[in-house]
Design a protein around this motif. Structure first.
Motif, short mmCIF file in Angstrom:
data_model
loop_
_atom_site.label_atom_id
_atom_site.label_comp_id
_atom_site.label_asym_id
_atom_site.label_seq_id
_atom_site.Cartn_x
_atom_site.Cartn_y
_atom_site.Cartn_z
N ALA A 13 0.83 -1.20 0.00
CA ALA A 13 0.00 0.00 0.00
C ALA A 13 0.87 1.26 0.00
O ALA A 13 0.55 2.23 -0.68
CB ALA A 13 -0.93 0.00 1.21
N LYS A 14 1.97 1.24 0.73
CA LYS A 14 2.88 2.38 0.77
C LYS A 14 3.55 2.58 -0.59
O LYS A 14 3.70 3.70 -1.05
CB LYS A 14 3.97 2.16 1.83
N ASP A 15 3.96 1.48 -1.19
CA ASP A 15 4.68 1.55 -2.46
C ASP A 15 3.79 1.98 -3.62
O ASP A 15 4.24 2.71 -4.51
CB ASP A 15 5.31 0.19 -2.80
N SER A 16 2.56 1.52 -3.62
CA SER A 16 1.66 1.82 -4.74
C SER A 16 0.21 1.90 -4.28
O SER A 16 -0.47 0.88 -4.17
CB SER A 16 1.80 0.75 -5.82
N GLY A 19 -4.69 1.39 -7.91
CA GLY A 19 -5.15 0.09 -8.38
C GLY A 19 -5.73 -0.83 -7.32
O GLY A 19 -5.93 -2.01 -7.57
N TRP A 20 -6.01 -0.31 -6.13
CA TRP A 20 -6.57 -1.13 -5.07
C TRP A 20 -8.08 -1.25 -5.22
O TRP A 20 -8.75 -0.31 -5.62
CB TRP A 20 -6.25 -0.51 -3.71
N THR A 21 -8.62 -2.40 -4.85
CA THR A 21 -10.06 -2.61 -4.84
C THR A 21 -10.56 -2.62 -3.40
O THR A 21 -9.76 -2.67 -2.45
CB THR A 21 -10.44 -3.96 -5.48
N ARG A 22 -11.84 -2.58 -3.25
CA ARG A 22 -12.44 -2.58 -1.91
C ARG A 22 -12.09 -3.87 -1.16
O ARG A 22 -11.80 -3.84 0.04
CB ARG A 22 -13.96 -2.40 -2.05
N ILE A 23 -12.07 -4.97 -1.85
CA ILE A 23 -11.74 -6.25 -1.20
C ILE A 23 -10.32 -6.21 -0.65
O ILE A 23 -10.06 -6.66 0.48
CB ILE A 23 -11.92 -7.42 -2.19
N GLU A 24 -9.39 -5.65 -1.42
CA GLU A 24 -7.99 -5.58 -0.98
C GLU A 24 -7.81 -4.66 0.21
O GLU A 24 -7.08 -4.98 1.16
CB GLU A 24 -7.10 -5.11 -2.13
N LEU A 58 -14.81 4.50 3.83
CA LEU A 58 -14.58 3.73 2.61
C LEU A 58 -15.82 3.81 1.74
O LEU A 58 -16.94 3.66 2.23
CB LEU A 58 -14.32 2.26 2.94
N THR A 59 -15.61 4.01 0.47
CA THR A 59 -16.70 3.97 -0.47
C THR A 59 -17.16 2.51 -0.63
O THR A 59 -16.41 1.59 -0.37
CB THR A 59 -16.28 4.55 -1.84
N ARG A 60 -18.37 2.34 -1.06
CA ARG A 60 -18.89 0.99 -1.27
C ARG A 60 -18.69 0.53 -2.71
O ARG A 60 -19.21 -0.48 -3.12
CB ARG A 60 -20.36 0.93 -0.89
N SER A 61 -17.90 1.27 -3.45
CA SER A 61 -17.63 0.94 -4.85
C SER A 61 -16.91 -0.41 -4.95
O SER A 61 -16.06 -0.74 -4.14
CB SER A 61 -16.75 2.03 -5.46
N PRO A 67 -6.77 6.54 -4.84
CA PRO A 67 -5.57 6.31 -4.03
C PRO A 67 -5.62 6.96 -2.64
O PRO A 67 -4.95 6.49 -1.72
CB PRO A 67 -4.44 6.92 -4.87
N ASP A 68 -6.40 8.01 -2.46
CA ASP A 68 -6.48 8.65 -1.14
C ASP A 68 -7.05 7.71 -0.08
O ASP A 68 -6.70 7.82 1.09
CB ASP A 68 -7.32 9.93 -1.21
N TYR A 69 -7.93 6.79 -0.46
CA TYR A 69 -8.44 5.81 0.51
C TYR A 69 -7.30 4.92 1.01
O TYR A 69 -7.23 4.59 2.20
CB TYR A 69 -9.53 4.94 -0.12
N VAL A 70 -6.41 4.55 0.13
CA VAL A 70 -5.28 3.69 0.50
C VAL A 70 -4.28 4.48 1.34
O VAL A 70 -3.79 3.99 2.36
CB VAL A 70 -4.61 3.10 -0.76
N ARG A 71 -4.01 5.71 0.95
CA ARG A 71 -3.08 6.56 1.72
C ARG A 71 -3.59 6.78 3.14
O ARG A 71 -2.82 6.76 4.11
CB ARG A 71 -2.88 7.89 1.01
#
Length: 83
Positions: A13-16, A19-24, A58-61, A67-71
């Motif tokens: 998550a830090k590196d990239s 491209g993340w999904t809700r499941i991840e 978290l969005t339900r998408s 990427p801001d959700y991951v950050r």
């Protein structure tokens, strides 16, 4: 999930954050003990060991997340780890 796998997922998550999904991201949060509850328009992410002002949404998408959700997930997890 094993601690080693959780740390590896955090590093990913830090590196990239792209491209993340809700499941991840759910897997990332849950591997560090976060609880995900349904809110009105978004889901709320909290950890029992962090104060209430340290929470995320978290969005339900089901598609690719912004990427801001991951950050933000990384920031919350790092706050937990520094505690």
């Amino acid at each position: 999930m094993a601690k080693r796998q959780a740390k590896k997922l955090l590093q990913k998550a830090k590196d990239s954050p792209h491209g993340w999904t809700r499941i991840e991201i759910d897997k990332l949060y849950k591997s560090f003990g976060f609880i995900i509850k349904s809110g009105n328009n978004h889901d709320i992410v909290k950890h029992p060991d962090l104060p209430n002002n340290f929470k995320g949404t978290l969005t339900r998408s089901s598609g690719e997340l912004h990427p801001d959700y991951v950050r933000h997930a990384v920031k919350l997890i790092e706050k937990l780890l520094s505690k």
